[in-house]
Design an enzyme around this catalytic site. Sequence first.
Site, PDB file in Angstrom:
ATOM      1  N   ASN A   1       0.854  -1.190   0.000  1.00  0.00           N
ATOM      2  CA  ASN A   1       0.000   0.000   0.000  1.00  0.00           C
ATOM      3  C   ASN A   1       0.898   1.252   0.000  1.00  0.00           C
ATOM      4  O   ASN A   1       1.619   1.504   0.968  1.00  0.00           O
ATOM      5  CB  ASN A   1      -0.898  -0.049   1.245  1.00  0.00           C
ATOM      6  CG  ASN A   1      -1.813   1.157   1.375  1.00  0.00           C
ATOM      7  OD1 ASN A   1      -1.405   2.279   1.131  1.00  0.00           O
ATOM      8  ND2 ASN A   1      -3.051   0.908   1.785  1.00  0.00           N
TER       9      ASN A   1
ATOM     10  N   GLY B   1       0.269   4.375   0.271  1.00  0.00           N
ATOM     11  CA  GLY B   1      -0.019   5.356   1.332  1.00  0.00           C
ATOM     12  C   GLY B   1       0.664   4.982   2.634  1.00  0.00           C
ATOM     13  O   GLY B   1       1.247   5.832   3.322  1.00  0.00           O
ATOM     14  N   LYS B   2       0.608   3.705   2.980  1.00  0.00           N
ATOM     15  CA  LYS B   2       1.297   3.239   4.194  1.00  0.00           C
ATOM     16  C   LYS B   2       2.802   3.430   4.059  1.00  0.00           C
ATOM     17  O   LYS B   2       3.466   3.875   4.994  1.00  0.00           O
ATOM     18  CB  LYS B   2       1.033   1.741   4.425  1.00  0.00           C
ATOM     19  CG  LYS B   2      -0.368   1.378   4.853  1.00  0.00           C
ATOM     20  CD  LYS B   2      -0.373  -0.121   5.170  1.00  0.00           C
ATOM     21  CE  LYS B   2      -1.741  -0.665   5.463  1.00  0.00           C
ATOM     22  NZ  LYS B   2      -1.687  -2.129   5.714  1.00  0.00           N
TER      23      LYS B   2
ATOM     24  N   GLU C   1      -1.511 -14.553   1.882  1.00  0.00           N
ATOM     25  CA  GLU C   1      -2.944 -14.522   2.178  1.00  0.00           C
ATOM     26  C   GLU C   1      -3.151 -14.068   3.625  1.00  0.00           C
ATOM     27  O   GLU C   1      -2.538 -14.607   4.545  1.00  0.00           O
ATOM     28  CB  GLU C   1      -3.536 -15.921   1.994  1.00  0.00           C
ATOM     29  CG  GLU C   1      -5.049 -15.908   1.994  1.00  0.00           C
ATOM     30  CD  GLU C   1      -5.651 -17.308   2.132  1.00  0.00           C
ATOM     31  OE1 GLU C   1      -6.843 -17.395   2.491  1.00  0.00           O
ATOM     32  OE2 GLU C   1      -4.920 -18.286   1.909  1.00  0.00           O
TER      33      GLU C   1
ATOM     34  N   ASP D   1      -0.942  -4.040   9.705  1.00  0.00           N
ATOM     35  CA  ASP D   1      -2.329  -4.361   9.392  1.00  0.00           C
ATOM     36  C   ASP D   1      -3.185  -3.360  10.136  1.00  0.00           C
ATOM     37  O   ASP D   1      -2.991  -3.124  11.334  1.00  0.00           O
ATOM     38  CB  ASP D   1      -2.705  -5.789   9.765  1.00  0.00           C
ATOM     39  CG  ASP D   1      -3.968  -6.225   9.008  1.00  0.00           C
ATOM     40  OD1 ASP D   1      -3.903  -6.333   7.767  1.00  0.00           O
ATOM     41  OD2 ASP D   1      -5.021  -6.422   9.655  1.00  0.00           O
ATOM     42  N   SER D   2      -4.104  -2.750   9.418  1.00  0.00           N
ATOM     43  CA  SER D   2      -4.829  -1.632  10.000  1.00  0.00           C
ATOM     44  C   SER D   2      -6.230  -1.594   9.442  1.00  0.00           C
ATOM     45  O   SER D   2      -6.564  -2.312   8.500  1.00  0.00           O
ATOM     46  CB  SER D   2      -4.078  -0.331   9.710  1.00  0.00           C
ATOM     47  OG  SER D   2      -3.614  -0.299   8.378  1.00  0.00           O
TER      48      SER D   2
ATOM     49  N   TYR E   1      -9.768   5.560   3.833  1.00  0.00           N
ATOM     50  CA  TYR E   1     -10.944   6.172   4.460  1.00  0.00           C
ATOM     51  C   TYR E   1     -10.669   7.570   5.023  1.00  0.00           C
ATOM     52  O   TYR E   1     -11.522   8.140   5.696  1.00  0.00           O
ATOM     53  CB  TYR E   1     -11.447   5.288   5.606  1.00  0.00           C
ATOM     54  CG  TYR E   1     -11.937   3.925   5.184  1.00  0.00           C
ATOM     55  CD1 TYR E   1     -13.294   3.719   4.877  1.00  0.00           C
ATOM     56  CD2 TYR E   1     -11.076   2.839   5.098  1.00  0.00           C
ATOM     57  CE1 TYR E   1     -13.757   2.471   4.498  1.00  0.00           C
ATOM     58  CE2 TYR E   1     -11.530   1.583   4.717  1.00  0.00           C
ATOM     59  CZ  TYR E   1     -12.870   1.401   4.421  1.00  0.00           C
ATOM     60  OH  TYR E   1     -13.323   0.161   4.054  1.00  0.00           O
TER      61      TYR E   1
ATOM     62  N   HIS F   1      -3.044   6.272  14.303  1.00  0.00           N
ATOM     63  CA  HIS F   1      -2.884   4.883  14.746  1.00  0.00           C
ATOM     64  C   HIS F   1      -1.524   4.326  14.315  1.00  0.00           C
ATOM     65  O   HIS F   1      -0.817   3.692  15.081  1.00  0.00           O
ATOM     66  CB  HIS F   1      -4.030   4.044  14.171  1.00  0.00           C
ATOM     67  CG  HIS F   1      -4.226   4.199  12.672  1.00  0.00           C
ATOM     68  ND1 HIS F   1      -4.205   5.421  12.045  1.00  0.00           N
ATOM     69  CD2 HIS F   1      -4.406   3.283  11.682  1.00  0.00           C
ATOM     70  CE1 HIS F   1      -4.383   5.260  10.746  1.00  0.00           C
ATOM     71  NE2 HIS F   1      -4.512   3.962  10.503  1.00  0.00           N
TER      72      HIS F   1
HETATM   73  P1  ITT Z   1      -1.024  -4.304   2.686  1.00  0.00           P
HETATM   74  O1  ITT Z   1      -1.780  -5.513   3.167  1.00  0.00           O
HETATM   75  O2  ITT Z   1      -0.141  -4.587   1.506  1.00  0.00           O
HETATM   76  O3  ITT Z   1      -0.275  -3.618   3.798  1.00  0.00           O
HETATM   77  P2  ITT Z   1      -3.670  -3.136   2.437  1.00  0.00           P
HETATM   78  O4  ITT Z   1      -4.162  -1.815   1.936  1.00  0.00           O
HETATM   79  O5  ITT Z   1      -4.352  -4.363   1.911  1.00  0.00           O
HETATM   80  O6  ITT Z   1      -2.083  -3.203   2.150  1.00  0.00           O
HETATM   81  P3  ITT Z   1      -4.690  -3.759   5.064  1.00  0.00           P
HETATM   82  O7  ITT Z   1      -5.015  -5.154   4.736  1.00  0.00           O
HETATM   83  O8  ITT Z   1      -4.051  -3.490   6.405  1.00  0.00           O
HETATM   84  O9  ITT Z   1      -3.670  -3.139   4.001  1.00  0.00           O
HETATM   85  O10 ITT Z   1      -5.982  -2.876   4.891  1.00  0.00           O
HETATM   86  C1  ITT Z   1      -6.115  -1.728   5.605  1.00  0.00           C
HETATM   87  C2  ITT Z   1      -7.141  -0.826   4.944  1.00  0.00           C
HETATM   88  O11 ITT Z   1      -7.669   0.028   5.978  1.00  0.00           O
HETATM   89  C3  ITT Z   1      -6.491   0.098   3.942  1.00  0.00           C
HETATM   90  O12 ITT Z   1      -6.565  -0.401   2.625  1.00  0.00           O
HETATM   91  C4  ITT Z   1      -7.289   1.379   4.104  1.00  0.00           C
HETATM   92  O13 ITT Z   1      -8.440   1.322   3.337  1.00  0.00           O
HETATM   93  C5  ITT Z   1      -7.687   1.352   5.566  1.00  0.00           C
HETATM   94  N1  ITT Z   1      -6.718   2.150   6.327  1.00  0.00           N
HETATM   95  C6  ITT Z   1      -5.705   1.720   7.121  1.00  0.00           C
HETATM   96  N2  ITT Z   1      -4.996   2.749   7.593  1.00  0.00           N
HETATM   97  C7  ITT Z   1      -5.573   3.861   7.081  1.00  0.00           C
HETATM   98  C8  ITT Z   1      -5.296   5.229   7.176  1.00  0.00           C
HETATM   99  O14 ITT Z   1      -4.254   5.683   7.854  1.00  0.00           O
HETATM  100  N3  ITT Z   1      -6.095   6.070   6.540  1.00  0.00           N
HETATM  101  C9  ITT Z   1      -7.140   5.648   5.805  1.00  0.00           C
HETATM  102  N4  ITT Z   1      -7.454   4.368   5.652  1.00  0.00           N
HETATM  103  C10 ITT Z   1      -6.680   3.480   6.280  1.00  0.00           C
END
Ligand code: ITT
Length: 199
Positions: A16, A18-19, A46, A75-76, A160, A186
Amino acid sequence: MMRKLTEKKLVLATHNAGKVAEMQEILAPFGITVVSAGDLNLSEPEENGTTFVENATIKAVAAAKESGLPALGDDSGLCVHALGGRPGIYSARYNEPKKNGFMYAMEKLNEELGDSADRSAHFACAMVIAWPDGETRSFEGRVNGTLCWPVKTGEHGFGYDPMFVPDGYDASFAELPAAVKNAVSHRARALKMFTDACL
Ligand code: ITT
């Protein structure tokens, strides 16, 4: 003694963007070289865990094994209180089929909330460091806020963020400068626990 990160290179076990940007910015002062799972073309494991920590562990362990470097998994997700904590660990999957960014998921959440008086929510983040030998340590952070509608679109953030107004502010995470989000989010809180404990 809990294990410290003595290595100078760290994999960010996420695809991701953004992360990656937020983690890079927060870790910049610590003088460690970071490289993302995408940069290294690592596979995406997975995510079949039932908690944020389990899923962050799956990502971190897989990236550490595949790269031979210590890896940090994130994971968030967004936990909406009136919806019993949903979408929670399903926050990414909640946007399927992916249409225009996260507008699809945000509209769905707003509809489910209906005219509920309680629009409180929190973002949760589990950050797990894994070493190539399989050892792990986990850290969890969260930030409380309110879901706005219409969304407050801005230049910043991802996912979000346009819908989330953190407590103490009138603007959404998408409108607030990255430095503000990275001081209170967070992810920032979980990373602070990691850097305090391991660096
Ligand atoms: P990775 O598994 O590769 O890290 P992902 O986007 O699939 O990427 P997650 O499974 O942890 O990651 O999904 C977390 C989702 O929650 C993420 O796609 C966002 O939509 C949301 N999210 C998490 N942190 C956020 C943030 O700081 N601001 C906005 N949305 C966030």
